[in-house]
Design an enzyme around this catalytic site. Structure first.
Site, PDB file in Angstrom:
ATOM      1  N   HIS A  67     -26.988  16.140  43.023  1.00 39.25           N
ATOM      2  CA  HIS A  67     -26.335  15.289  44.037  1.00 39.25           C
ATOM      3  C   HIS A  67     -27.270  13.925  44.383  1.00 39.25           C
ATOM      4  O   HIS A  67     -28.534  13.897  44.053  1.00 39.25           O
ATOM      5  CB  HIS A  67     -25.788  16.274  45.146  1.00 39.25           C
ATOM      6  CG  HIS A  67     -27.016  17.062  45.548  1.00 39.25           C
ATOM      7  ND1 HIS A  67     -26.843  18.202  45.446  1.00 39.25           N
ATOM      8  CD2 HIS A  67     -27.904  16.694  46.606  1.00 39.25           C
ATOM      9  CE1 HIS A  67     -28.025  18.813  46.144  1.00 39.25           C
ATOM     10  NE2 HIS A  67     -28.689  17.841  46.852  1.00 39.25           N
ATOM     11  N   CYS A 174     -31.070  22.297  53.908  1.00 39.02           N
ATOM     12  CA  CYS A 174     -31.856  21.917  52.964  1.00 39.02           C
ATOM     13  C   CYS A 174     -32.169  20.455  53.007  1.00 39.02           C
ATOM     14  O   CYS A 174     -31.475  19.736  54.242  1.00 39.02           O
ATOM     15  CB  CYS A 174     -31.108  22.512  51.757  1.00 39.02           C
ATOM     16  SG  CYS A 174     -29.574  21.289  51.468  1.00 39.02           S
TER      17      CYS A 174
END
Length: 633
Positions: A67, A174
């Protein structure tokens, strides 16, 4: 907004065959561009690869979710690849990736799309769902699978309410807060539901914290699990049992975490001086704490050792021994340059080791104290000889300095807790550094002669080794490299080898590196010539071990050892021990602490060294073929 609003048929490839990880990401970026989601394709591509450089987005179970969040994205979107043959993605479980979703997120304050992306991450935890996606015949069928799963999972989902509080609370986070955060939350919630454990999970995504834990919920909870790869607010958990792990453990070890959380043996978290002080005493004990502190120092030290060591090795490779044997390594200007820079990097090795061990124990106030202790150990300062040079305690002294420095600050904190609160601000800038460095100097000046004598005796014993004793040492160190492949035993052998580089003993480093290269090479060779001992997926993964073994990355063998330890580990240990013993027997020496086969030109007796590695790898592969049973697919 639904998942299918972000994923269009033109951004799906169902029969992709990328050559490698880079090619897979490139293809997914091209699909994203074809869907019209990007205003700067190269800028978005750079953002995706920059995120990948921070750590793999191969989350395991054959799934990858790369991503990028950047201004190069005009509207949020998804692209997808189904890769029937799989591609190596450096995934957390080592398995090849067969299903890839690429996420494009615009760099704006509005994060409406994150709810949709969290849904996708949640759905991907269902193996039946991902299998249907892999088997879809058309892009439309692929989208229909997602649409039906999303309706079944979310449209009738009711808010999770708990009148009497929750047994377990959790926080997941994260670094980018897009995929792993929500996958860890889903895994914990699913495992808790299956075991009838009430749980609430706070997600710290890039759109901010969601489902935030309240002070009342925290007070009533039995334990808090923090599965995070970035800092989260910890002061609110002061006085509660807290488990702190990586976000990947929240995904893959949710059941074990819940068991530990309800065991009643989790250490109490204490928030000290506004700093996060993770609990260390408890189920894992002091041994785990000592290992964690040591590895913090070693991990920060290694770039200096590896960079400096390879530059020094290149200096000897480029120099002319005949000009002046006594000055070998610095005879020519080019060699002298490499040697000077390498020596400078090497000079920081011991202070960095000690400083970051102390920092791991006592946070930032410990860094300066440990750094000074490591420098005193390196120079060999004593009360009789303040300038140093007489008793250099070396690596052993730096280890002691790190732990002494860390616990010195811990002790000073307790002493200074009695001071008025008005003096709180001067502790970190005045009291800790002045008192800590002074006490460290006194202690190190006192113990340097003793530790220096021990260090000299050890180095002299190693340098005087020859014949059978040297081969036995090579056998032991080489075998240790395959006992746990990157774990404490492996690291102990490697740290011992790097420590001896500074002492001028190069044979040990050669034996250690030879042993560390064998395990992945043995597995790769066995998978190539004894194919029926491995499944198709294992054979595909094993081929990567040729590169990992040649690069001295022992961890490439971990997935195979974890799956079948009783057969894989003995074969690898025997092969590694043989390579280490042969390296010593052939008189090989290595000045570079890393690099694998690529530093062969700077190895003394390179042909003997190569033979030791090949023989050890082949023997390990043959033993593995004998021990493993044929696989019937």
């Amino acid at each position: 907004m639904r998942i299918t609003d972000l994923l269009q048929p033109e951004s799906i490839a169902l029969n992709s065959h990328p050559a490698d990880k880079t090619a897979a990401i490139e293809q997914a970026v091209a699909l994203m561009a074809a869907a019209g989601r990007l205003n700067d394709v190269s800028g978005y591509r750079d953002a995706v690869f920059a995120r990948e450089a921070q750590g793999t987005t191969g989350v395991g179970e054959g799934i990858a979710i790369p991503h990028g969040k950047t201004a190069a994205v005009s509207t949020p979107g998804l692209s997808a690849l189904v890769i029937p043959d799989g591609v190596d993605f450096d995934a957390l479980d080592g398995a090849p990736v067969t299903l890839l979703f690429l996420i494009a997120a615009p760099d704006t304050k509005e994060n409406v799309h994150l709810a949709v992306l969290s849904r996708l991450s949640t759905l991907l935890m269902d193996e039946a769902f991902t299998q249907r996606l892999r088997q879809a015949a058309t892009a439309e069928e692929f989208l229909q699978c997602i649409d039906l799963a999303e309706q079944a999972k979310f449209e009738e989902e009711q808010p999770n309410t708990q009148q009497d509080g929750y047994q377990v609370l959790a926080v997941t986070a994260c670094p980018t807060g897009i995929a792993h955060t929500y996958m860890a939350a889903e895994s914990l919630e699913n495992k808790a539901k299956a075991r009838n454990i009430s749980i609430k999970v706070e997600t710290n995504g890039s759109g901010g914290a969601k489902n935030v834990l309240t002070s009342e919920e925290i007070a009533k909870a039995s334990c808090i699990i923090v599965a995070a790869d970035k800092n989260v607010e910890m002061a609110r958990f002061d006085g509660k049992p807290v488990i702190q792990v990586k976000v990947a453990d929240g995904i893959h070890k949710a059941d074990e975490l819940l068991t530990e959380a309800l065991s009643g043996q989790v250490a109490i978290y204490h928030h000290q001086d506004g700093k996060d002080a993770p609990p260390e005493v408890g189920k894992k004990g002091w041994g785990h704490a000592v290992y964690k502190h040591l590895m913090n120092g070693v991990s920060h030290m290694l770039p200096f050792v590896i960079g400096g060591g390879i530059l020094i090795a290149l200096a000897f490779l480029l120099d002319d021994y005949a000009l002046n044997p006594a000055n070998f390594g610095s005879n020519t200007p080019v060699a002298a340059f490499f040697k000077a820079v390498g020596d400078a990097a090497f000079g920081f090795m011991l202070p960095i080791l000690a400083g970051y061990i102390a920092m791991s124990i006592a946070d930032r106030p410990g860094l300066a104290v440990g750094f000074i202790g490591g420098y005193i150990a390196k120079v060999g300062m004593t009360f009789a000889n303040p300038a140093g040079g007489a008793f250099t305690s070396g690596f052993l002294g730096a280890l002691l300095a790190g732990f002494i420095g860390g616990y010195l600050i811990v002790g000073l904190r307790k002493v200074f807790d009695r001071l008025p609160r008005s003096l709180e601000g001067i502790k970190p800038v005045l009291l800790y550094p002045v008192c800590g460095i002074l006490l460290m100097g006194v202690i190190m000046f006192a113990i340097n002669p003793v530790v220096g004598a021990i260090n000299d005796a050890l180095n002299n014993a190693l340098l005087s080794m020859n014949g059978a004793s040297k081969i036995v040492l090579g056998l032991v160190l080489g075998g240790m490299m395959s006992v746990d492949m990157g774990g404490p035993v492996n690291k102990a052998a490697y740290v011992f080898g790097t420590a001896q580089l500074a002492a001028g003993e190069y044979g040990i480093m050669a034996a250690v590196m030879a042993g560390g290269m064998v395990a992945p090479l043995a597995i790769a060779i066995c998978a190539t010539f004894f194919r029926n001992r491995f499944s198709k997926k294992e054979r595909q993964s094993a081929l990567v071990n040729y590169v990992m073994g040649a690069s001295f990355i022992s961890e490439g063998a971990i997935p195979f050892a974890a799956q079948d330890p009783l057969r894989v580990l003995p074969a690898c240990i025997v092969g590694s021990a043989l390579a280490g013993g042969l390296s010593m027997a052939f008189g090989c020496g290595l000045r570079a602490p890393h690099g694998g086969i690529f530093v062969l030109p700077v190895v003394s007796n390179p042909f003997g060294y190569l033979a030791a590695i090949v023989i050890g790898s082949v023997v390990g592969a043959l033993l593995l073929a004998i021990l493993k049973k044929p696989v019937h697919e």
